[in-house]
Design a protein around this motif. Sequence first.
Motif, mmCIF file in Angstrom:
data_model
loop_
_atom_site.group_PDB
_atom_site.id
_atom_site.type_symbol
_atom_site.label_atom_id
_atom_site.label_comp_id
_atom_site.label_asym_id
_atom_site.label_seq_id
_atom_site.Cartn_x
_atom_site.Cartn_y
_atom_site.Cartn_z
ATOM 1 N N GLN A 161 24.442 51.150 3.257
ATOM 2 C CA GLN A 161 24.443 51.180 1.799
ATOM 3 C C GLN A 161 24.159 52.592 1.271
ATOM 4 O O GLN A 161 24.718 53.003 0.247
ATOM 5 C CB GLN A 161 23.413 50.192 1.266
ATOM 6 C CG GLN A 161 23.825 48.739 1.452
ATOM 7 C CD GLN A 161 22.727 47.763 1.078
ATOM 8 O OE1 GLN A 161 21.542 48.106 1.072
ATOM 9 N NE2 GLN A 161 23.120 46.530 0.763
ATOM 10 N N GLU A 164 27.347 54.396 1.648
ATOM 11 C CA GLU A 164 28.275 53.947 0.605
ATOM 12 C C GLU A 164 27.953 54.623 -0.724
ATOM 13 O O GLU A 164 28.848 55.119 -1.429
ATOM 14 C CB GLU A 164 28.195 52.425 0.465
ATOM 15 C CG GLU A 164 29.148 51.867 -0.597
ATOM 16 C CD GLU A 164 28.955 50.385 -0.820
ATOM 17 O OE1 GLU A 164 29.885 49.731 -1.307
ATOM 18 O OE2 GLU A 164 27.853 49.886 -0.498
ATOM 19 N N LEU A 181 35.469 55.687 1.497
ATOM 20 C CA LEU A 181 34.644 54.682 0.821
ATOM 21 C C LEU A 181 34.987 53.289 1.323
ATOM 22 O O LEU A 181 34.099 52.453 1.515
ATOM 23 C CB LEU A 181 34.835 54.775 -0.685
ATOM 24 C CG LEU A 181 34.063 53.728 -1.516
ATOM 25 C CD1 LEU A 181 32.559 53.847 -1.281
ATOM 26 C CD2 LEU A 181 34.394 53.874 -3.003
ATOM 27 N N ALA A 184 33.256 52.776 4.535
ATOM 28 C CA ALA A 184 31.828 52.563 4.317
ATOM 29 C C ALA A 184 31.555 51.150 3.808
ATOM 30 O O ALA A 184 30.593 50.491 4.222
ATOM 31 C CB ALA A 184 31.290 53.596 3.326
ATOM 32 N N GLN A 185 32.402 50.684 2.877
ATOM 33 C CA GLN A 185 32.231 49.321 2.356
ATOM 34 C C GLN A 185 32.461 48.280 3.456
ATOM 35 O O GLN A 185 31.808 47.238 3.496
ATOM 36 C CB GLN A 185 33.195 49.098 1.193
ATOM 37 C CG GLN A 185 32.833 49.901 -0.053
ATOM 38 C CD GLN A 185 33.879 49.801 -1.141
ATOM 39 O OE1 GLN A 185 35.051 49.493 -0.871
ATOM 40 N NE2 GLN A 185 33.481 50.074 -2.401
#
Length: 435
Positions: A161, A164, A181, A184-185
């Motif tokens: 998180q 992110e 991104l 990362a998500q």
Amino acid sequence: MKKIIFMLLTAGFPLMVGAQTLTLRQCIDLAVARNVSVRQAQVGQQQQKIALESAKQARLPQVGGSFNQNLSLGRGLTANNTYDTRNTYSSSLGVHADMPLFTGFRIGNERKRAELNLKAATADIERLSESLGLQVTQAYFQVLYQQELLQQAKTNLQLSQLQESRLIGLIQAGKAAQVELSEAQSRVAQDQASIVQEESQYNLALLELSQLLEFSTPDSLHIASPASLQLPHLPESADAVFALALPQRPALQVAKLRTEAAEMGVKVARSGYLPTLSLSAGLGTNYYNTSGFTNEAFNRQIRNNFASSLALSLSIPIFDRYSTRNSVKQAKLEVVNQQLEEENLKKTLYKEIQNAYYNAVAAQQKWTAAKTAEQASEMSLNLVTKKYEAGKANGTEYDEARKKHTNAATQRLTAYYDYLFRTKILDFYAGEPLQ
């Protein structure tokens, strides 16, 4: 923190009410107090106590009373050797007592056998309690292990998180691509799924422990995490543990006591070859009323007909259809059977200790290697993380480094608790309390 309110079903254990967590020792004590098998063994112990009391009281006299009322109607033989129709009423009162003086040593040997059976029943409770304690210890460590894995999964989620959030800021500043991104998500979603899985495994471990403690549900069960779990040193050898275990293992004590009880059973059976001597005594009186004759009053007859007796009775066995001989043979075979059972338990115990020792050695080696691997993977992850945040490494490289670190940490935790439990088993065999 939820309140744990429980009342043990056996006497002697205090009522514990209030918000608290249970230590390993408390879990073991609670499981032992509630376990049905242990409680059945305690009932068996009480039965053996009663059997011992009966054996001790076998030397006491047996006293009883009697009252008989007879009525004879119709023709009967008279004193003149003729038959006549008469009605006769008679009553008799008596008290008698019998006491064994010598029973071929049967009573003494039966008392000794009952004492041995009581000791065996007591040791059997300890055997079941220790076996249950080992199961609780394993389940307890499993809960701690799953707690650590769950915490590790939560830490991974927090790191994901953070990455992110960092990428969102970089994208807004035009310094990162949208694809980073998305990666990362994806990592955040995977970590959230890992937490769900680890929570499920933790709940299952808690359920298993709660079932051993006879809790209706695991919801009210909380266990105390030790401030530090020191990894004990291994014993010198399996033989050293076995030498400590031999005089202490309740299972061996039970087998030995039952062998001695079987040997006493041979002596009990042999008592059938010897004569028995008993003493008996009695007090009695009677009353008669015959139609056609003048009969004395009831009170006078009762007083005048009073009599007492005292007798010694000697019974000498001559031939009992080989009953005693066969009983002795059966008793000797029982001794052999118990001796074989004792020998088998010793061999089984030695094998179990050998397996436990070598498993502990292997677990120690795994833990040492896993600790080194985790340290190396952590250093690698830190380097890749810095490169990733500086834009010198891509998401795939970061994911791979993080996965290796997670696996190494998991392997270290697995080896840690495996080694801890293996050494607890060795301590258990050596006679040290589980706590």
